[in-house]
Scaffold this motif. Structure first.
Motif: not given
Length: 276
Positions: A235-246
């Motif tokens: 869950i947190f890895l997916a959130s981190i990846v999404a914010i990094v892409i943003y």
């Protein structure tokens, strides 16, 4: 761009991100994932503390080589290093406590001293502790060493509080959250030194994130929600990846710095009056 005095001869990028709400959000997620990922590798995969520590330390070295190769803030390289250093910092403390039987009070004191010594050497070498002017390899080395000790210290202090007061995951998280809110009030309204405020909050987000990571991942009989370390980490890895892409798309967190040319090349310390 910050104001400067005299003739500006060089404009460089800061190699670490500006401190924004997104910075704190992803940092909190990174430390939460660091806690659950370390538990997963150590316990559920059965690697043990020693093997897990060696593997993750080797991967961290590779990530830092990538990070140091950048001459500006690159979200993917920077936050990968933060996630990995979070895991390694956790493992360092866990090794000292579990394998070498060093009391948590002693590890908390030792890492506090190590962090103060790092800041002292950093300031003596650079005449600044500004996180808005990390543009040489030496400054970045001091920065990442301080980051490592904040994670190790945050792990030790958080475990010490949890053990000493037996508050449980939720109450421990709320306690550290209230301390962070108090520091924020001190910074925004009471004139708390910005460097001191930043590093104290950086330390305290480690036990805050770990408490909520444990709350989500640990079994219900131990006071958790029972999601497990795999689901929580995912869950947190997916959130981190999404914010990094943003951040990468928006170039959020990038900072340009106007400095003297010799300072940009690391040939002289920072000029007086730089912001923290």
């Amino acid at each position: 761009m910050p104001a400067t005095t005299g003739t500006v001869k060089a404009v460089v990028y800061n190699r670490v991100p500006a401190v924004t709400p997104d910075f704190w959000l992803i940092k909190l997620m990174a430390v939460t994932m660091g806690e659950t990922a370390a538990d997963y590798l150590n316990v559920e995969m059965g690697l043990g503390l020693t093997a897990t520590s060696l593997i993750m330390s080797a991967i961290l070295v590779g990530a830092l080589i990538w990070q140091f190769a950048q001459k500006k803030y690159v979200p993917a390289a920077y936050w990968l290093s933060v996630v990995l250093i979070s895991i390694v910092g956790t493992l360092i403390t866990d090794n000292l406590v579990d394998n070498f039987h060093v009391p948590l009070m002693d590890t908390t004191i030792a890492f506090s001293v190590a962090l103060v010594l790092t800041f002292t050497l950093w300031f003596q070498a650079e005449r600044t502790l500004s996180i808005h002017s990390i543009f040489t390899n030496r400054r970045e080395a001091f920065y990442w060493l301080a980051i490592l000790f904040t994670f190790a210290l945050g792990t030790a202090a958080g475990d010490l509080v949890a053990e000493k007061f037996a508050l449980g995951y939720l109450a421990t998280g709320i306690l550290f959250g209230m301390i962070i809110c108090s520091l924020s009030i001190g910074y925004f309204f009471l004139g708390l030194d910005p460097i001191l405020a930043f590093w104290l909050v950086y330390i305290l987000t480690r036990p805050l994130g770990a408490s909520f990571g444990d709350l989500l991942s640990q079994p219900r009989q131990y006071g958790g929600f029972g999601l497990g370390t795999i689901v929580t980490s995912a869950i947190f890895l997916a959130s981190i990846v999404a914010i990094v892409i943003y951040m990468s798309v928006r170039h959020e967190g990038e900072e340009l710095i106007a400095v003297d040319e010799e300072e940009a090349l690391g040939k002289k310390p920072a000029a007086a009056g730089q912001r923290p």
